[in-house]
Design an enzyme around this catalytic site. Structure first.
Site, PDB file in Angstrom:
ATOM      1  N   GLY A  12      -7.045 -10.277   0.034  1.00  0.00           N
ATOM      2  CA  GLY A  12      -8.302  -9.837  -0.589  1.00  0.00           C
ATOM      3  C   GLY A  12      -8.274 -10.116  -2.080  1.00  0.00           C
ATOM      4  O   GLY A  12      -7.242  -9.976  -2.719  1.00  0.00           O
ATOM      5  N   VAL A  24       0.294 -17.545 -15.845  1.00  0.00           N
ATOM      6  CA  VAL A  24       1.264 -18.464 -15.226  1.00  0.00           C
ATOM      7  C   VAL A  24       1.086 -19.870 -15.810  1.00  0.00           C
ATOM      8  O   VAL A  24       2.065 -20.535 -16.182  1.00  0.00           O
ATOM      9  CB  VAL A  24       1.090 -18.483 -13.683  1.00  0.00           C
ATOM     10  CG1 VAL A  24       1.924 -19.599 -13.046  1.00  0.00           C
ATOM     11  CG2 VAL A  24       1.457 -17.124 -13.092  1.00  0.00           C
ATOM     12  N   ARG A  73      -7.451 -15.896   4.151  1.00  0.00           N
ATOM     13  CA  ARG A  73      -6.423 -15.353   5.048  1.00  0.00           C
ATOM     14  C   ARG A  73      -6.144 -16.412   6.109  1.00  0.00           C
ATOM     15  O   ARG A  73      -7.071 -17.016   6.634  1.00  0.00           O
ATOM     16  CB  ARG A  73      -6.899 -14.050   5.686  1.00  0.00           C
ATOM     17  CG  ARG A  73      -7.173 -12.947   4.664  1.00  0.00           C
ATOM     18  CD  ARG A  73      -7.467 -11.639   5.343  1.00  0.00           C
ATOM     19  NE  ARG A  73      -8.151 -10.701   4.464  1.00  0.00           N
ATOM     20  CZ  ARG A  73      -7.546  -9.805   3.688  1.00  0.00           C
ATOM     21  NH1 ARG A  73      -6.239  -9.727   3.668  1.00  0.00           N
ATOM     22  NH2 ARG A  73      -8.238  -8.974   2.944  1.00  0.00           N
ATOM     23  N   ASP A 104       0.827  -7.274   0.259  1.00  0.00           N
ATOM     24  CA  ASP A 104       2.135  -7.391   0.924  1.00  0.00           C
ATOM     25  C   ASP A 104       2.157  -8.454   2.023  1.00  0.00           C
ATOM     26  O   ASP A 104       3.233  -8.974   2.349  1.00  0.00           O
ATOM     27  CB  ASP A 104       2.673  -6.033   1.404  1.00  0.00           C
ATOM     28  CG  ASP A 104       1.651  -5.224   2.155  1.00  0.00           C
ATOM     29  OD1 ASP A 104       0.602  -5.809   2.515  1.00  0.00           O
ATOM     30  OD2 ASP A 104       1.894  -4.028   2.386  1.00  0.00           O
ATOM     31  N   THR A 126      -4.090  -6.275  -5.542  1.00  0.00           N
ATOM     32  CA  THR A 126      -4.995  -5.744  -4.509  1.00  0.00           C
ATOM     33  C   THR A 126      -5.614  -4.480  -5.068  1.00  0.00           C
ATOM     34  O   THR A 126      -4.926  -3.710  -5.747  1.00  0.00           O
ATOM     35  CB  THR A 126      -4.253  -5.434  -3.188  1.00  0.00           C
ATOM     36  OG1 THR A 126      -5.042  -4.532  -2.406  1.00  0.00           O
ATOM     37  CG2 THR A 126      -2.899  -4.784  -3.406  1.00  0.00           C
ATOM     38  N   ASP A 128      -6.380  -1.902  -3.527  1.00  0.00           N
ATOM     39  CA  ASP A 128      -5.988  -0.696  -2.776  1.00  0.00           C
ATOM     40  C   ASP A 128      -4.806   0.058  -3.371  1.00  0.00           C
ATOM     41  O   ASP A 128      -4.586   1.210  -3.035  1.00  0.00           O
ATOM     42  CB  ASP A 128      -5.624  -1.083  -1.330  1.00  0.00           C
ATOM     43  CG  ASP A 128      -6.815  -1.626  -0.567  1.00  0.00           C
ATOM     44  OD1 ASP A 128      -7.951  -1.483  -1.070  1.00  0.00           O
ATOM     45  OD2 ASP A 128      -6.621  -2.178   0.536  1.00  0.00           O
ATOM     46  N   ASP A 130      -1.759  -0.375  -2.604  1.00  0.00           N
ATOM     47  CA  ASP A 130      -0.973   0.033  -1.435  1.00  0.00           C
ATOM     48  C   ASP A 130       0.398  -0.633  -1.371  1.00  0.00           C
ATOM     49  O   ASP A 130       0.998  -0.732  -0.308  1.00  0.00           O
ATOM     50  CB  ASP A 130      -1.765  -0.274  -0.143  1.00  0.00           C
ATOM     51  CG  ASP A 130      -2.098  -1.746  -0.012  1.00  0.00           C
ATOM     52  OD1 ASP A 130      -1.863  -2.508  -0.972  1.00  0.00           O
ATOM     53  OD2 ASP A 130      -2.602  -2.140   1.052  1.00  0.00           O
ATOM     54  N   GLY A 171      -9.981   1.363   0.461  1.00  0.00           N
ATOM     55  CA  GLY A 171      -8.582   1.800   0.447  1.00  0.00           C
ATOM     56  C   GLY A 171      -7.838   1.504   1.727  1.00  0.00           C
ATOM     57  O   GLY A 171      -6.620   1.625   1.746  1.00  0.00           O
ATOM     58  N   ARG A 172      -8.539   1.145   2.782  1.00  0.00           N
ATOM     59  CA  ARG A 172      -7.872   0.854   4.071  1.00  0.00           C
ATOM     60  C   ARG A 172      -6.824   1.891   4.428  1.00  0.00           C
ATOM     61  O   ARG A 172      -7.158   2.994   4.819  1.00  0.00           O
ATOM     62  CB  ARG A 172      -7.271  -0.555   4.045  1.00  0.00           C
ATOM     63  CG  ARG A 172      -8.295  -1.610   4.389  1.00  0.00           C
ATOM     64  CD  ARG A 172      -7.652  -2.907   4.734  1.00  0.00           C
ATOM     65  NE  ARG A 172      -6.783  -3.365   3.661  1.00  0.00           N
ATOM     66  CZ  ARG A 172      -6.058  -4.458   3.699  1.00  0.00           C
ATOM     67  NH1 ARG A 172      -6.107  -5.227   4.747  1.00  0.00           N
ATOM     68  NH2 ARG A 172      -5.303  -4.809   2.705  1.00  0.00           N
ATOM     69  N   LYS A 214     -24.718  25.600  -6.548  1.00  0.00           N
ATOM     70  CA  LYS A 214     -24.292  24.446  -7.363  1.00  0.00           C
ATOM     71  C   LYS A 214     -25.402  23.408  -7.370  1.00  0.00           C
ATOM     72  O   LYS A 214     -26.066  23.204  -6.349  1.00  0.00           O
ATOM     73  CB  LYS A 214     -23.018  23.826  -6.765  1.00  0.00           C
ATOM     74  CG  LYS A 214     -21.741  24.563  -7.135  1.00  0.00           C
ATOM     75  CD  LYS A 214     -20.548  23.637  -6.956  1.00  0.00           C
ATOM     76  CE  LYS A 214     -19.279  24.297  -7.422  1.00  0.00           C
ATOM     77  NZ  LYS A 214     -18.172  23.379  -7.597  1.00  0.00           N
ATOM     78  N   GLN A 252     -16.716  -2.658  -5.283  1.00  0.00           N
ATOM     79  CA  GLN A 252     -15.435  -2.189  -5.863  1.00  0.00           C
ATOM     80  C   GLN A 252     -14.442  -3.333  -6.057  1.00  0.00           C
ATOM     81  O   GLN A 252     -13.448  -3.176  -6.753  1.00  0.00           O
ATOM     82  CB  GLN A 252     -14.788  -1.164  -4.942  1.00  0.00           C
ATOM     83  CG  GLN A 252     -15.577   0.122  -4.837  1.00  0.00           C
ATOM     84  CD  GLN A 252     -15.184   0.919  -3.606  1.00  0.00           C
ATOM     85  OE1 GLN A 252     -14.341   1.786  -3.693  1.00  0.00           O
ATOM     86  NE2 GLN A 252     -15.786   0.618  -2.474  1.00  0.00           N
TER      87      GLN A 252
HETATM   88  P1  ATP Z   1      -4.653  -7.459   0.830  1.00  0.00           P
HETATM   89  O1  ATP Z   1      -3.773  -6.266   0.547  1.00  0.00           O
HETATM   90  O2  ATP Z   1      -5.715  -7.629  -0.169  1.00  0.00           O
HETATM   91  O3  ATP Z   1      -5.121  -7.545   2.240  1.00  0.00           O
HETATM   92  P2  ATP Z   1      -2.580  -9.269   1.556  1.00  0.00           P
HETATM   93  O4  ATP Z   1      -1.804 -10.286   0.802  1.00  0.00           O
HETATM   94  O5  ATP Z   1      -1.792  -8.142   2.168  1.00  0.00           O
HETATM   95  O6  ATP Z   1      -3.723  -8.752   0.600  1.00  0.00           O
HETATM   96  P3  ATP Z   1      -2.984 -10.460   4.152  1.00  0.00           P
HETATM   97  O7  ATP Z   1      -4.209 -11.027   4.788  1.00  0.00           O
HETATM   98  O8  ATP Z   1      -2.216  -9.417   4.874  1.00  0.00           O
HETATM   99  O9  ATP Z   1      -3.432  -9.994   2.694  1.00  0.00           O
HETATM  100  O10 ATP Z   1      -1.953 -11.663   3.858  1.00  0.00           O
HETATM  101  C1  ATP Z   1      -2.380 -12.805   3.149  1.00  0.00           C
HETATM  102  C2  ATP Z   1      -1.868 -14.039   3.805  1.00  0.00           C
HETATM  103  O11 ATP Z   1      -0.427 -14.048   3.755  1.00  0.00           O
HETATM  104  C3  ATP Z   1      -2.174 -14.154   5.290  1.00  0.00           C
HETATM  105  O12 ATP Z   1      -3.476 -14.612   5.549  1.00  0.00           O
HETATM  106  C4  ATP Z   1      -1.111 -15.158   5.727  1.00  0.00           C
HETATM  107  O13 ATP Z   1      -1.514 -16.453   5.362  1.00  0.00           O
HETATM  108  C5  ATP Z   1       0.093 -14.756   4.885  1.00  0.00           C
HETATM  109  N1  ATP Z   1       0.967 -13.877   5.675  1.00  0.00           N
HETATM  110  C6  ATP Z   1       0.775 -12.575   6.020  1.00  0.00           C
HETATM  111  N2  ATP Z   1       1.772 -12.115   6.794  1.00  0.00           N
HETATM  112  C7  ATP Z   1       2.646 -13.153   6.973  1.00  0.00           C
HETATM  113  C8  ATP Z   1       3.892 -13.319   7.662  1.00  0.00           C
HETATM  114  N3  ATP Z   1       4.434 -12.341   8.382  1.00  0.00           N
HETATM  115  N4  ATP Z   1       4.491 -14.533   7.596  1.00  0.00           N
HETATM  116  C9  ATP Z   1       3.943 -15.536   6.896  1.00  0.00           C
HETATM  117  N5  ATP Z   1       2.781 -15.452   6.228  1.00  0.00           N
HETATM  118  C10 ATP Z   1       2.132 -14.279   6.251  1.00  0.00           C
END
Ligand code: ATP
Length: 319
Positions: A12, A24, A73, A104, A126, A128, A130, A171-172, A214, A252
């Site tokens: 996200g 970077v 994703r 993550d 992110t 969230d 989280d 916040g999921r 209130k 948000q």
């Molecule tokens: P957000 O917290 O905003 O959802 P995120 O990075 O956790 O962000 P995800 O969709 O869970 O979002 O992961 C982003 C991308 O990372 C996935 O679409 C996928 O390409 C890659 N990814 C996630 N899990 C794995 C995994 N176990 N192995 C390899 N690549 C992964």
């Protein structure tokens, strides 16, 4: 010494991602490293949507929400064969290491690529908040400020009409946006996965607020707890307090990042380049007690998040 690195944003989008990319690119170039932007996260990496970035690419970006590299994703990235294609693309462009900016899930992708020989450093971004290995993620501060601003506006109208407001924030699986928003807006109650949802308590609190005459009562909910529109009907029927529900939704995620998010993103981006220059990989960065930290992604993914829910009692104490 490495000569060429890549940077991508994944998962996200979050305000401050652009500031991190900028950091970077600039830190890389100041160290005589060429920086390549990968568009649309791991999907773009597999598809070879890769382009060299320079100072002009990141001009006028520090203040912009979203991510100019785009995000996506790609669940297929879990498949080693798909990652092998990504590796070939990196080879084709001569990219030796990668900065991955996301949540993550993105860390997992970075870890897998590092295991396949490409050093990756993950930056937490992110809204969230989280991610367990950092006090704050890039985007969280902007998101809560957006939510607070929206709730303040709702308060104006609710106060005028003597209404109860139920507001659902994002916040999921993590209630930090809700807790922070509730604390900053003086809400009557906050309900997240961590605090638990007690319908009777919500109904009784609303009734009490109505009996106290209130002008306004405010309940903040994390998404996926309950249907807040249905809840508003129940609250109104039980308490006699006219009640409206509002779902803040994707607003948000957008908007110009706050100073705090820009600063965090800049510090993390610079640190990521430093680590790659040192030949390190498979690490993710964070901020703990205002110090930038770097730990193994494996270790980070096993850590347990300490949610802001520990402050939920303050919301009720001050209601
Ligand atoms: P957000 O917290 O905003 O959802 P995120 O990075 O956790 O962000 P995800 O969709 O869970 O979002 O992961 C982003 C991308 O990372 C996935 O679409 C996928 O390409 C890659 N990814 C996630 N899990 C794995 C995994 N176990 N192995 C390899 N690549 C992964």
């Amino acid at each position: 010494m490495i000569k060429r690195i890549g940077v991508l944003t994944s998962g996200g989008d979050a305000p401050g991602m652009n500031a991190a990319i900028r950091a970077v690119v600039k830190a890389g170039m100041k160290n005589n490293i060429e920086v390549y932007g990968v568009y649309d996260g791991f999907r773009g990496l597999v598809e070879g949507k890769i382009e060299k970035l320079d100072y002009h690419s990141v001009n006028d970006k520090i203040n912009r929400g979203g991510t100019f590299l785009g995000s996506a994703r790609l669940s297929e990235f879990k498949d080693e064969k798909v990652r092998q294609v990504a590796l070939e693309q990196l080879k084709k462009f001569g990219i030796e290491a990668l900065v991955t900016i996301g949540g993550d899930g993105t860390y997992m992708g970075a870890l897998r690529l590092t295991e396949m020989g490409i050093n990756c450093i993950g930056l937490p971004a992110t809204i969230d908040n989280d991610i367990a290995s950092t006090d704050f993620t890039i985007g969280f501060d902007t998101a809560i400020n957006t939510a607070v601003d929206a709730v303040d506006k709702l308060r104006d109208t609710s106060n005028s009409h003597q209404r109860c407001s139920i507001v659902e924030v994002m916040g999921r699986y993590c209630g930090d946006v809700a807790i922070a928003t509730a604390l900053a807006t003086g809400a009557e109650m906050v309900v997240t996965a961590e605090t638990g949802f007690d319908l009777q308590k919500v109904l009784d609190t609303a009734k009490q607020c109505c009996e106290m005459n209130k002008r306004h009562a405010l309940f903040i909910f994390t998404e996926h707890i309950t249907d807040v529109y249905e809840l508003a009907k129940k609250v109104e029927a039980y308490s006699g307090f006219e009640t409206r529900a509002t779902v803040l939704g994707y607003i948000q995620r957008g908007g110009s990042p706050t100073a705090r998010d820009r600063i965090l993103a800049s510090r993390l981006g610079v640190k990521a380049v430093e680590l790659l220059i040192n030949g390190e990989g498979g690490k993710c960065l964070g901020i703990i007690n205002n110090e930038i930290t770097a730990i193994d992604i494996k270790e980070a993914l096993e850590m347990k998040k300490t949610p802001l829910a520990k402050f939920a009692h303050i919301v009720e104490l001050l209601s």
